[in-house]
Write a protein that holds these residues in place. Structure first.
Motif, mmCIF file in Angstrom:
data_model
loop_
_atom_site.group_PDB
_atom_site.id
_atom_site.type_symbol
_atom_site.label_atom_id
_atom_site.label_comp_id
_atom_site.label_asym_id
_atom_site.label_seq_id
_atom_site.Cartn_x
_atom_site.Cartn_y
_atom_site.Cartn_z
ATOM 1 N N TYR A 16 28.689 29.933 32.460
ATOM 2 C CA TYR A 16 29.640 28.916 32.017
ATOM 3 C C TYR A 16 29.814 28.934 30.496
ATOM 4 O O TYR A 16 30.927 28.851 30.004
ATOM 5 C CB TYR A 16 29.208 27.521 32.499
ATOM 6 N N VAL A 17 28.719 29.030 29.758
ATOM 7 C CA VAL A 17 28.869 29.074 28.295
ATOM 8 C C VAL A 17 29.677 30.321 27.912
ATOM 9 O O VAL A 17 30.568 30.277 27.064
ATOM 10 C CB VAL A 17 27.492 29.083 27.586
ATOM 11 N N ALA A 18 29.398 31.434 28.595
ATOM 12 C CA ALA A 18 30.127 32.670 28.304
ATOM 13 C C ALA A 18 31.621 32.489 28.566
ATOM 14 O O ALA A 18 32.467 32.870 27.749
ATOM 15 C CB ALA A 18 29.578 33.809 29.164
ATOM 16 N N LEU A 19 31.962 31.867 29.693
ATOM 17 C CA LEU A 19 33.375 31.789 30.070
ATOM 18 C C LEU A 19 34.122 30.745 29.248
ATOM 19 O O LEU A 19 35.294 30.942 28.909
ATOM 20 C CB LEU A 19 33.504 31.551 31.573
ATOM 21 N N LEU A 58 33.211 34.547 19.175
ATOM 22 C CA LEU A 58 33.129 33.979 20.528
ATOM 23 C C LEU A 58 33.272 35.040 21.605
ATOM 24 O O LEU A 58 32.627 34.965 22.651
ATOM 25 C CB LEU A 58 34.203 32.896 20.717
ATOM 26 N N LEU A 59 34.117 36.047 21.364
ATOM 27 C CA LEU A 59 34.329 37.041 22.419
ATOM 28 C C LEU A 59 33.336 38.199 22.325
ATOM 29 O O LEU A 59 32.691 38.545 23.300
ATOM 30 C CB LEU A 59 35.768 37.554 22.388
ATOM 31 N N ALA A 60 33.247 38.795 21.147
ATOM 32 C CA ALA A 60 32.410 40.003 21.050
ATOM 33 C C ALA A 60 30.932 39.650 21.093
ATOM 34 O O ALA A 60 30.144 40.391 21.677
ATOM 35 C CB ALA A 60 32.735 40.769 19.779
ATOM 36 N N LEU A 61 30.544 38.525 20.486
ATOM 37 C CA LEU A 61 29.108 38.242 20.426
ATOM 38 C C LEU A 61 28.647 37.245 21.494
ATOM 39 O O LEU A 61 27.678 37.489 22.199
ATOM 40 C CB LEU A 61 28.715 37.736 19.027
ATOM 41 N N VAL A 62 29.371 36.120 21.627
ATOM 42 C CA VAL A 62 28.861 35.067 22.515
ATOM 43 C C VAL A 62 29.142 35.374 23.992
ATOM 44 O O VAL A 62 28.235 35.375 24.826
ATOM 45 C CB VAL A 62 29.458 33.702 22.121
ATOM 46 N N PHE A 63 30.400 35.639 24.313
ATOM 47 C CA PHE A 63 30.757 35.899 25.720
ATOM 48 C C PHE A 63 29.895 37.011 26.306
ATOM 49 O O PHE A 63 29.249 36.854 27.350
ATOM 50 C CB PHE A 63 32.252 36.259 25.814
ATOM 51 N N THR A 64 29.860 38.151 25.613
ATOM 52 C CA THR A 64 29.142 39.308 26.130
ATOM 53 C C THR A 64 27.652 39.010 26.281
ATOM 54 O O THR A 64 27.066 39.263 27.328
ATOM 55 C CB THR A 64 29.313 40.474 25.150
ATOM 56 N N THR A 65 27.045 38.444 25.224
ATOM 57 C CA THR A 65 25.592 38.258 25.243
ATOM 58 C C THR A 65 25.178 37.282 26.342
ATOM 59 O O THR A 65 24.248 37.554 27.109
ATOM 60 C CB THR A 65 25.114 37.737 23.871
ATOM 61 N N LEU A 66 25.890 36.160 26.433
ATOM 62 C CA LEU A 66 25.479 35.181 27.452
ATOM 63 C C LEU A 66 25.803 35.669 28.854
ATOM 64 O O LEU A 66 25.026 35.475 29.787
ATOM 65 C CB LEU A 66 26.102 33.815 27.173
ATOM 66 N N PHE A 67 26.939 36.316 29.017
ATOM 67 C CA PHE A 67 27.298 36.787 30.357
ATOM 68 C C PHE A 67 26.279 37.812 30.831
ATOM 69 O O PHE A 67 25.744 37.738 31.948
ATOM 70 C CB PHE A 67 28.711 37.388 30.369
#
Ligand code: HAS
Ligand code: CU
Length: 541
Positions: A16-19, A58-67
């Motif tokens: 959810y955090v990733a999305l 948000l996309l390159a670092l957060v989305f990828t890492t959390l997903f």
């Protein structure tokens, strides 16, 4: 049962955090691509570079890492069942990463950190941005520890057996990632944080860039291996065939452990202060790390061939026609693979030292990374959620038509956008630039149609995000109760037992360290022979 529900909640929390980061981050992407094309002017209170930083982080670092952390936790827990498993490490990682994300995002949105996702010194952000980044990165170490504990438990309870393949893939990815994060952790903790708090007068810019790219290249493979986990692991299950080859998969992932790290200097071909001998050495390693991706292409097509043969279909057309294109998770993965053929091509161009002079710091690079991170990685991961999220929530997702439309729109939009960006780059259009008019200069005028076309592609991608938002709300809040399965392929019962050496993660991690020393001892020693200038830092916004 209750334990599995608790595990599912942890995985969902990561997803959810990733999305949510995807929904916010892509909105900034839409604003960027359209403002760059001149469709509107960004207001002074929310300028282009602030958006660009939010988009990239948000996309390159957060989305990828959390997903990938959520997906990897899922793969580990499902492949190594364990009674009374503690979720403490999983939640520790989640809290660290989420707190880090919120901290960094607030600083960016407040305008205190418009330093882009590579946070290059001497651009100086608020210290809290770097603290947020550190929490995000160090939080992943908890996930690695959790995976290693599961492996230790498996080895204790199944002596002489090979680690289940999905867990092997996850562990390989996280070990490679762990070695990489040491570089950026040193940069953030010992250089950027003391400097931005004002405890030290200046920063060694060249060293900080080298440390960043030592991490930055394995970073992109960390994302890629998240998608490979699905391509190697889940796609065969959808096709109804076992893993194509346990040994080949392990060899490919081992090659990623050892060859992803000694290549970061290919992002610094034009940096002064690193002799060309080290640049050439790392060019060689970069071309070698292409090999496991070529092996992957082979393994995937062989998997397709096996699946088609079960239906009595042969030949290229027969195989392609036999694939389950209506299944959203398969469709997204397959279209991601097609995009990666072009992404891989562009990467090899960049890696070719002398050709990089043509592409470096141009829109070509932006085209390259959208067709890699946005293509094989994001499209595969998002497509996976159509089965993964319902499997975790105990529901069934029924709007498959919407999912297919979302995936096709993404594929078409991203292809157009990326093609236009590559072309603009070849014509000389620079990256990281808000405005491209250059006072009506004739060369700059050539970029205009391509920038417009990129905006058209970006708008189509955003239409895809809107479709996904609708599908996501349906998946989470609507949908009927029912069972959905998100499973990894079965081992091939007729295959020979994989040699034990291919299961020795410690050995291959040690080999990776050796190659890092070979690739980096030279440039780092050389660096300390020069006079080191310390930059006080600046805020250009
Ligand atoms: Fe890259 C810059 C070289 C892969 C991401 N790259 C970047 C940046 C990012 C990025 C984010 O050497 C920009 C960083 C920045 O902000 O400055 N890259 C490579 C090479 C590869 C490569 C050699 N990159 C990736 C992947 C990424 C990614 C993957 C993200 C996930 N890249 C570079 C270089 C630079 C660079 C330089 C610096 C440039 C500069 O000047 O700044 C290789 O790993 C690519 C190998 C891949 C292949 C493709 C294999 C194909 C497969 C698909 C199979 C298809 C099938 C068909 C089965 C050879 C596996 C299916 C058919 C059906 C019908 C279904
Ligand atoms: Cu790279």
């Amino acid at each position: 049962m209750e334990q599995q529900r608790a595990e599912n909640r942890l995985v969902l929390a990561y997803l959810y955090v990733a999305l949510v980061s995807v929904f916010i981050g892509t909105f900034f992407g839409l604003l960027q691509v359209t403002s760059r094309a001149g469709f509107f002017q960004t207001p002074p209170w929310f300028d282009y570079y602030r958006m660009l930083t939010a988009h990239g982080v948000l996309l390159a670092l957060v989305f990828t890492t959390l997903f990938i952390s959520g997906l990897s936790t899922y793969a580990t827990y499902r492949s190594i069942e364990r009674p009374r498993r503690s979720l403490a490490l999983g939640w520790t990682g989640w809290w660290m990463m989420t707190t880090g994300t919120v901290l960094a995002a607030l600083e960016i949105l407040a305008g205190n950190a418009s330093v882009l996702y590579t946070f290059y010194a001497p651009l100086k952000a608020s210290p809290w941005f770097y603290v947020g980044a550190a929490l995000l990165i160090v939080g992943t170490w908890a996930v690695l520890l959790d995976v290693l504990l599961a492996i230790a438990y498996f080895r204790r309870t199944h002596p002489g057996e090979r680690i289940p393949l999905p867990v092997f893939m996850v562990a390989a990815n996280y070990l490679m990632w762990f070695l990489a994060t040491i570089g950026v952790a040193i940069e953030v903790l010992f250089q950027l944080i003391p400097w931005s708090f004002g405890w030290v007068p200046g920063i060694d810019v060249q060293l900080s860039r080298t440390l960043f790219w030592y991490f930055g290249h394995p970073l992109v493979y960390f994302w890629l291996l998240g998608a490979y986990l699905i391509w190697y692991g889940v796609v065969p299950k959808i096709l109804g065939v076992p893993f194509f080859s346990d040994a080949l998969t392990r060899v490919a992932f081992i090659l990623f452990i050892i060859l992803s790290l000694p290549v970061g200097v290919h992002h610094q071909f034009t940096d002064p202060g690193i002799s060309h001998i080290w640049k050439e050495l790392q060019t060689g390693f970069t071309l070698m790390v292409v090999i496991p991706s070529l092996m992957t292409a082979f393994a995937l097509f062989a998997t397709f061939e096996q699946a088609a043969a079960k239906q009595g279909r042969h030949g290229f057309i027969g195989i392609v026609a036999a694939l389950p294109w209506s299944n959203p998770t398969f469709l997204g993965s397959a279209l991601g693979m097609i995009l990666f053929i072009f992404g891989g091509f562009g990467g090899i161009v960049n890696a070719s030292y002398s050709l990089d002079v043509l592409t470096h710091n141009t829109m070509w690079i932006v085209g390259h990374f959208h067709i890699t991170v946005g293509g094989p990685v994001a499209l595969t991961l998002i497509a996976a959620t159509y089965t993964l999220i319902p499997a975790l929530t105990g529901r069934r997702f029924t709007s498959e038509g919407l999912a297919r439309a979302q995936i096709w729109l993404w594929f078409i939009g991203l292809s157009i956008m990326s093609f236009a960006m590559h072309t603009a780059g070849l014509l000389g259009a620079p990256r990281r630039e808000a405005a491209l008019a250059y006072g009506g200069n004739a060369i700059a005028a050539q970029w205009v149609p391509w920038t417009m076309l990129a905006a058209v592609g970006g708008i189509i991608v955003y239409a895809s995000v809107i479709c996904y938002l609708i599908a996501f709300v349906q998946m989470v809040f609507g949908g009927e109760r029912g069972e959905t399965r998100f499973e990894f392929a079965d081992p091939d019962l007729y295959a020979e037992k994989t040699p034990a050496i291919l299961d020795r993660l410690g050995l291959w991690t040690a080999a990776a360290v050796l190659l890092v020393i070979i690739a980096y001892a030279g440039p780092i020693t050389e660096h300390f022979h020069y006079h080191i200038y310390l930059a006080p830092g600046m805020r250009t916004w």
